[in-house]
Design a protein around this motif. Structure first.
Motif, mmCIF file in Angstrom:
data_model
loop_
_atom_site.group_PDB
_atom_site.id
_atom_site.type_symbol
_atom_site.label_atom_id
_atom_site.label_comp_id
_atom_site.label_asym_id
_atom_site.label_seq_id
_atom_site.Cartn_x
_atom_site.Cartn_y
_atom_site.Cartn_z
ATOM 1 N N ARG A 221 12.916 4.700 4.223
ATOM 2 C CA ARG A 221 13.027 6.144 4.483
ATOM 3 C C ARG A 221 12.984 6.916 3.172
ATOM 4 N NH1 ARG A 221 16.561 10.642 5.112
ATOM 5 N NH2 ARG A 221 17.947 9.638 3.620
ATOM 6 N N ASN A 222 13.688 6.419 2.154
ATOM 7 C CA ASN A 222 13.667 7.067 0.851
ATOM 8 C C ASN A 222 12.273 7.013 0.219
ATOM 9 O OD1 ASN A 222 16.383 7.670 1.041
ATOM 10 N ND2 ASN A 222 17.048 5.864 -0.093
ATOM 11 N N ASP A 223 11.593 5.870 0.363
ATOM 12 C CA ASP A 223 10.234 5.750 -0.156
ATOM 13 C C ASP A 223 9.310 6.785 0.491
ATOM 14 O OD1 ASP A 223 10.890 3.628 -1.815
ATOM 15 O OD2 ASP A 223 10.320 2.106 -0.347
ATOM 16 N N HIS A 224 9.506 6.977 1.774
ATOM 17 C CA HIS A 224 8.703 7.949 2.521
ATOM 18 C C HIS A 224 8.960 9.367 2.031
ATOM 19 C CE1 HIS A 224 8.642 10.499 6.410
ATOM 20 N NE2 HIS A 224 7.444 10.524 5.899
ATOM 21 N N LEU A 225 10.233 9.699 1.781
ATOM 22 C CA LEU A 225 10.583 11.051 1.336
ATOM 23 C C LEU A 225 10.131 11.319 -0.089
ATOM 24 C CD1 LEU A 225 14.233 11.406 2.713
ATOM 25 C CD2 LEU A 225 12.169 12.519 3.590
ATOM 26 N N PHE B 260 0.850 -1.180 0.000
ATOM 27 C CA PHE B 260 0.000 0.000 0.000
ATOM 28 C C PHE B 260 0.890 1.235 0.000
ATOM 29 C CE2 PHE B 260 -2.340 -3.339 2.249
ATOM 30 C CZ PHE B 260 -3.541 -3.352 1.547
ATOM 31 N N VAL B 261 0.567 2.204 -0.867
ATOM 32 C CA VAL B 261 1.428 3.390 -0.984
ATOM 33 C C VAL B 261 0.577 4.650 -0.939
ATOM 34 C CG1 VAL B 261 3.289 2.254 -2.260
ATOM 35 C CG2 VAL B 261 1.341 3.188 -3.511
ATOM 36 N N ALA B 262 1.164 5.702 -0.415
ATOM 37 C CA ALA B 262 0.526 7.013 -0.367
ATOM 38 C C ALA B 262 1.609 8.060 -0.270
ATOM 39 C CB ALA B 262 -0.426 7.125 0.818
ATOM 40 N N THR B 263 1.368 9.200 -0.855
ATOM 41 C CA THR B 263 2.329 10.290 -0.821
ATOM 42 C C THR B 263 2.624 10.699 0.619
ATOM 43 O OG1 THR B 263 1.565 11.131 -2.956
ATOM 44 C CG2 THR B 263 2.774 12.668 -1.540
ATOM 45 N N GLY B 264 3.907 10.769 0.966
ATOM 46 C CA GLY B 264 4.308 11.229 2.286
ATOM 47 C C GLY B 264 4.188 10.202 3.383
ATOM 48 N N GLN B 265 3.987 8.919 3.040
ATOM 49 C CA GLN B 265 3.914 7.867 4.049
ATOM 50 C C GLN B 265 4.883 6.744 3.712
ATOM 51 O OE1 GLN B 265 0.181 6.243 5.272
ATOM 52 N NE2 GLN B 265 -0.913 8.174 5.050
ATOM 53 N N TYR B 266 5.276 6.013 4.757
ATOM 54 C CA TYR B 266 6.024 4.791 4.518
ATOM 55 C C TYR B 266 5.107 3.794 3.806
ATOM 56 C CZ TYR B 266 9.717 6.253 7.769
ATOM 57 O OH TYR B 266 10.737 6.917 8.373
ATOM 58 N N PRO B 267 5.637 2.993 2.889
ATOM 59 C CA PRO B 267 4.804 1.941 2.295
ATOM 60 C C PRO B 267 4.412 0.915 3.353
ATOM 61 C CG PRO B 267 7.107 1.661 1.669
ATOM 62 C CD PRO B 267 7.019 2.974 2.370
ATOM 63 N N HIS B 268 3.242 0.331 3.186
ATOM 64 C CA HIS B 268 2.765 -0.681 4.128
ATOM 65 C C HIS B 268 2.571 -1.991 3.376
ATOM 66 C CE1 HIS B 268 0.985 -2.054 7.871
ATOM 67 N NE2 HIS B 268 0.018 -2.637 7.169
ATOM 68 N N TRP B 269 3.174 -3.065 3.886
ATOM 69 C CA TRP B 269 3.138 -4.359 3.205
ATOM 70 C C TRP B 269 2.216 -5.323 3.929
ATOM 71 C CZ3 TRP B 269 7.397 -6.580 -0.169
ATOM 72 C CH2 TRP B 269 8.063 -5.559 -0.878
ATOM 73 N N ALA B 270 1.630 -6.244 3.153
ATOM 74 C CA ALA B 270 0.733 -7.245 3.719
ATOM 75 C C ALA B 270 0.800 -8.519 2.886
ATOM 76 C CB ALA B 270 -0.703 -6.714 3.751
ATOM 77 N N VAL B 271 0.355 -9.620 3.479
ATOM 78 C CA VAL B 271 0.267 -10.907 2.786
ATOM 79 C C VAL B 271 -1.201 -11.210 2.524
ATOM 80 C CG1 VAL B 271 0.774 -13.374 2.893
ATOM 81 C CG2 VAL B 271 2.341 -11.733 3.969
ATOM 82 N N TYR B 272 -1.536 -11.408 1.258
ATOM 83 C CA TYR B 272 -2.924 -11.753 0.927
ATOM 84 C C TYR B 272 -3.145 -13.228 1.239
ATOM 85 C CZ TYR B 272 -7.350 -12.082 -1.552
ATOM 86 O OH TYR B 272 -8.677 -12.273 -1.853
ATOM 87 N N VAL B 273 -4.143 -13.528 2.068
ATOM 88 C CA VAL B 273 -4.364 -14.911 2.509
ATOM 89 C C VAL B 273 -5.662 -15.494 1.971
ATOM 90 C CG1 VAL B 273 -2.961 -14.645 4.596
ATOM 91 C CG2 VAL B 273 -5.414 -14.103 4.683
ATOM 92 N N GLY B 274 -6.350 -14.759 1.069
ATOM 93 C CA GLY B 274 -7.596 -15.252 0.491
ATOM 94 C C GLY B 274 -8.818 -14.666 1.162
ATOM 95 N N ASP B 275 -9.972 -14.827 0.523
ATOM 96 C CA ASP B 275 -11.251 -14.350 1.075
ATOM 97 C C ASP B 275 -11.223 -12.862 1.387
ATOM 98 O OD1 ASP B 275 -12.353 -16.916 0.919
ATOM 99 O OD2 ASP B 275 -11.574 -17.450 2.904
#
Length: 274
Positions: A244-248, A112-127
């Motif tokens: 940190r670079n992704d956030h900046l 998940f990405v948004a301007t000015g935020q750290y990216p957020h990662w997740a594992v898709y487990v179905g449903d």
């Protein structure tokens, strides 16, 4: 102490040696060598808080994410490329969570990405559900809830390690649900999700000893012909700087590097005048 570690601030580029901005790989000059010992430093910025720390509405729509401001980079463990994120290595287009659901399979990694935020990662487990490290706790959430209005994409291929089978990836993720605080072995959501998919201990806190030679190189692509290389003693440290670079964002990172190189040239000029 468990897995908790003392928190150190990021070292600015002006405080450490670096390389030629043209990316020349010479053995004479030192590269930047940064080591980090962090606690979960980006939780508040990656889990849906505004940059000032205030809470945002769960489904508040983010400012449109601009791919042109994404920091393109590659990571090497000695001579082997283990991570690559650039426009040349495949599509990194982003979607709304609702549109991504049609593309997801169990065991996929979602960013998940948004301007000015750290990216957020997740594992898709179905449903329509993901497992993710959120506010120092491993949680099972609906994909749309985990996104909190952010854009998202599947990032299975940015890390070049061999993936575990989808069933194992899902099992790895589900078995951690409910862990929190000092029970955790991962510094951020990216390390957790990548560990679930690849099973490598290097993604865990303290998975590698920070002594001796720095085997990891983070190559920031400044342009088609220019790059900047940073070295790290562990994959965990490298991920901290990459995030940190992704956030900046690209514009701020290039500005930071330009300021550093200007400072280096000024120091060289003063030294030459003595």
């Amino acid at each position: 102490m468990g897995n908790q570690m003392d928190k150190l601030s990021h070292l600015s580029y002006a405080e450490v040696p670096t390389v030629d901005p043209n990316g020349a790989d010479t053995e004479d000059g030192p590269r930047i060598g940064v080591s980090y010992i962090f606690s979960n430093d980006d939780d508040e910025l990656e889990d849906g808080c505004a940059l000032d720390g205030s809470e945002k509405e769960p489904n508040q729509e983010e400012k449109q994410y601009d791919r042109r401001d994404e920091v393109e980079c590659a990571v090497y463990n000695r001579d082997e490329c283990i991570f690559e994120k650039s426009s040349k290595c495949g599509s990194l287009d982003v979607y709304s969570p609702e549109n991504l659901l049609n593309k997801c399979k169990a065991g996929d990694l979602v960013e998940f990405v948004a301007t000015g935020q750290y990216p957020h990662w997740a594992v898709y487990v179905g449903d329509f559900q993901v497992v993710h490290l959120h506010r120092a706790e491993v949680k099972n959430s609906f994909l749309t809830d985990a996104g909190q209005g952010r854009r998202c994409r599947i990032v299975n291929d940015v890390y070049k390690f061999k993936a575990l089978g989808p069933d194992v990836v899902v099992q790895n993720a589900m078995e951690q649900v409910g862990l929190k605080d000092r029970e955790l072995s991962w510094r951020n959501s990216e390390c957790f999700a990548a560990w679930c998919r690849f099973g490598k201990r290097e993604f865990k806190m303290g998975g590698e000893i920070r002594i001796g030679k720095q085997p990891y190189r983070l190559k920031i692509l400044m342009s088609d012909k220019r790059s900047h290389v940073l070295e790290f003693q562990s994959l965990e440290d490298m991920i901290t700087e990459k995030r940190r670079n992704d956030h900046l964002g690209r514009t701020a990172v290039l500005r930071e590097l330009a300021t550093h190189f200007s400072g280096v040239e000024a120091i060289r000029g003063d030294a030459g005048g003595d």
